[in-house]
Motif scaffolding. Sequence first.
Motif, PDB file in Angstrom:
ATOM      1  N   TYR A  66       1.030  -1.086   0.243  1.00 45.15           N
ATOM      2  CA  TYR A  66      -0.015   0.013   0.042  1.00 45.15           C
ATOM      3  C   TYR A  66       1.024   1.301   0.034  1.00 45.15           C
ATOM      4  O   TYR A  66       0.844   2.231  -0.726  1.00 45.15           O
ATOM      5  N   ARG A  67       1.897   1.349   0.876  1.00 46.27           N
ATOM      6  CA  ARG A  67       2.919   2.258   0.841  1.00 46.27           C
ATOM      7  C   ARG A  67       3.646   2.826  -0.430  1.00 46.27           C
ATOM      8  O   ARG A  67       3.661   3.819  -0.681  1.00 46.27           O
ATOM      9  N   TRP A  72     -11.066  -7.083  -2.386  1.00 43.92           N
ATOM     10  CA  TRP A  72     -10.058  -6.035  -2.844  1.00 43.92           C
ATOM     11  C   TRP A  72      -9.422  -5.214  -1.990  1.00 43.92           C
ATOM     12  O   TRP A  72      -8.164  -5.093  -2.041  1.00 43.92           O
ATOM     13  N   PHE A  73     -10.113  -4.681  -1.130  1.00 46.15           N
ATOM     14  CA  PHE A  73      -9.406  -3.832  -0.095  1.00 46.15           C
ATOM     15  C   PHE A  73      -8.677  -4.587   0.902  1.00 46.15           C
ATOM     16  O   PHE A  73      -7.423  -3.919   1.163  1.00 46.15           O
ATOM     17  N   ARG A  74      -9.012  -5.708   1.270  1.00 47.17           N
ATOM     18  CA  ARG A  74      -8.086  -6.654   2.199  1.00 47.17           C
ATOM     19  C   ARG A  74      -6.844  -7.191   1.358  1.00 47.17           C
ATOM     20  O   ARG A  74      -5.785  -7.054   2.019  1.00 47.17           O
ATOM     21  N   ALA A  75      -6.973  -7.258   0.242  1.00 41.40           N
ATOM     22  CA  ALA A  75      -5.619  -7.734  -0.511  1.00 41.40           C
ATOM     23  C   ALA A  75      -4.760  -6.504  -0.683  1.00 41.40           C
ATOM     24  O   ALA A  75      -3.628  -6.555  -0.650  1.00 41.40           O
ATOM     25  N   ARG A  76      -5.381  -5.262  -1.044  1.00 43.36           N
ATOM     26  CA  ARG A  76      -4.871  -3.863  -1.175  1.00 43.36           C
ATOM     27  C   ARG A  76      -3.975  -3.636   0.167  1.00 43.36           C
ATOM     28  O   ARG A  76      -2.602  -3.147   0.004  1.00 43.36           O
ATOM     29  N   LEU A  83       5.807 -19.906   2.312  1.00 39.74           N
ATOM     30  CA  LEU A  83       4.789 -19.321   3.034  1.00 39.74           C
ATOM     31  C   LEU A  83       3.541 -18.695   2.070  1.00 39.74           C
ATOM     32  O   LEU A  83       3.999 -18.398   0.955  1.00 39.74           O
ATOM     33  N   GLU A  84       2.587 -18.988   2.780  1.00 43.62           N
ATOM     34  CA  GLU A  84       1.316 -18.391   1.736  1.00 43.62           C
ATOM     35  C   GLU A  84       0.998 -16.923   2.249  1.00 43.62           C
ATOM     36  O   GLU A  84       0.420 -16.618   3.177  1.00 43.62           O
ATOM     37  N   ASP A  85       1.481 -16.259   1.414  1.00 48.02           N
ATOM     38  CA  ASP A  85       1.463 -14.849   1.744  1.00 48.02           C
ATOM     39  C   ASP A  85       0.731 -14.279   0.467  1.00 48.02           C
ATOM     40  O   ASP A  85       0.479 -14.876  -0.533  1.00 48.02           O
ATOM     41  N   LEU A  86       0.600 -12.823   0.298  1.00 46.78           N
ATOM     42  CA  LEU A  86       0.113 -12.261  -0.737  1.00 46.78           C
ATOM     43  C   LEU A  86       0.423 -12.296  -2.130  1.00 46.78           C
ATOM     44  O   LEU A  86      -0.112 -12.845  -3.299  1.00 46.78           O
ATOM     45  N   ARG A 111     -12.779  -5.452 -13.369  1.00 48.51           N
ATOM     46  CA  ARG A 111     -12.457  -6.687 -14.005  1.00 48.51           C
ATOM     47  C   ARG A 111     -11.235  -7.349 -12.991  1.00 48.51           C
ATOM     48  O   ARG A 111     -11.492  -8.615 -12.625  1.00 48.51           O
ATOM     49  N   LYS A 112     -10.323  -6.628 -12.647  1.00 49.26           N
ATOM     50  CA  LYS A 112      -9.351  -7.232 -11.844  1.00 49.26           C
ATOM     51  C   LYS A 112      -9.889  -7.812 -10.039  1.00 49.26           C
ATOM     52  O   LYS A 112      -9.514  -8.917  -9.808  1.00 49.26           O
ATOM     53  N   SER A 113     -10.803  -6.838  -9.798  1.00 52.31           N
ATOM     54  CA  SER A 113     -11.563  -7.470  -8.585  1.00 52.31           C
ATOM     55  C   SER A 113     -12.377  -8.520  -8.477  1.00 52.31           C
ATOM     56  O   SER A 113     -12.402  -9.525  -7.766  1.00 52.31           O
ATOM     57  N   LYS A 114     -12.977  -8.679  -9.844  1.00 54.60           N
ATOM     58  CA  LYS A 114     -13.579  -9.973  -9.940  1.00 54.60           C
ATOM     59  C   LYS A 114     -12.783 -11.213 -10.143  1.00 54.60           C
ATOM     60  O   LYS A 114     -12.961 -12.239  -9.477  1.00 54.60           O
ATOM     61  N   ILE A 115     -11.636 -11.129 -10.783  1.00 55.90           N
ATOM     62  CA  ILE A 115     -10.545 -12.151 -10.957  1.00 55.90           C
ATOM     63  C   ILE A 115     -10.155 -12.521  -9.431  1.00 55.90           C
ATOM     64  O   ILE A 115     -10.035 -13.703  -8.917  1.00 55.90           O
ATOM     65  N   LEU A 116      -9.806 -11.505  -8.568  1.00 61.04           N
ATOM     66  CA  LEU A 116      -9.371 -11.580  -7.515  1.00 61.04           C
ATOM     67  C   LEU A 116     -10.599 -12.447  -6.445  1.00 61.04           C
ATOM     68  O   LEU A 116     -10.193 -13.256  -5.696  1.00 61.04           O
TER      69      LEU A 116
END
Length: 134
Positions: free
Chosen positions: A18-19, A39-43, A66-69, A113-118
Amino acid sequence: VEREWSEEISGKSTLWLYREYKREMKEEDYEGGEKDRIWFRARTNCLWLGDRRRGEGCVICGKRELEDLLHFVLDCGELEEERREAFELQRPRVEQRQTVVGEFLFGKEERGRKSKILMKMWRKRRQIDRRGKE
């Protein structure tokens, strides 16, 4: 106000992406549905992944890494089909994995489109995770 915002996010380790990619403080349009929450939680790097659960490996592909973002968005083999819909996430990928994810999540184009994929990726992960607990 912008200085306070910048100082606040600089002190939070989870907000590294985010930074780096949120260039300016401005109001964003979140309707509050599941797609926007994911979407917000991923960002903000707040998805409930293995890195939040004592550094566990990936629950859906079984890898010990590690299962990270970055793993969730780019590497998890079980999500490759969903990832095909996002040309930005296709292999071969540039060496800068953080750049690929940052531009996907913070690029100004095609947020819908991207948030739908996520969301599809998250739902599949959740579905496989639940099956594993049965």
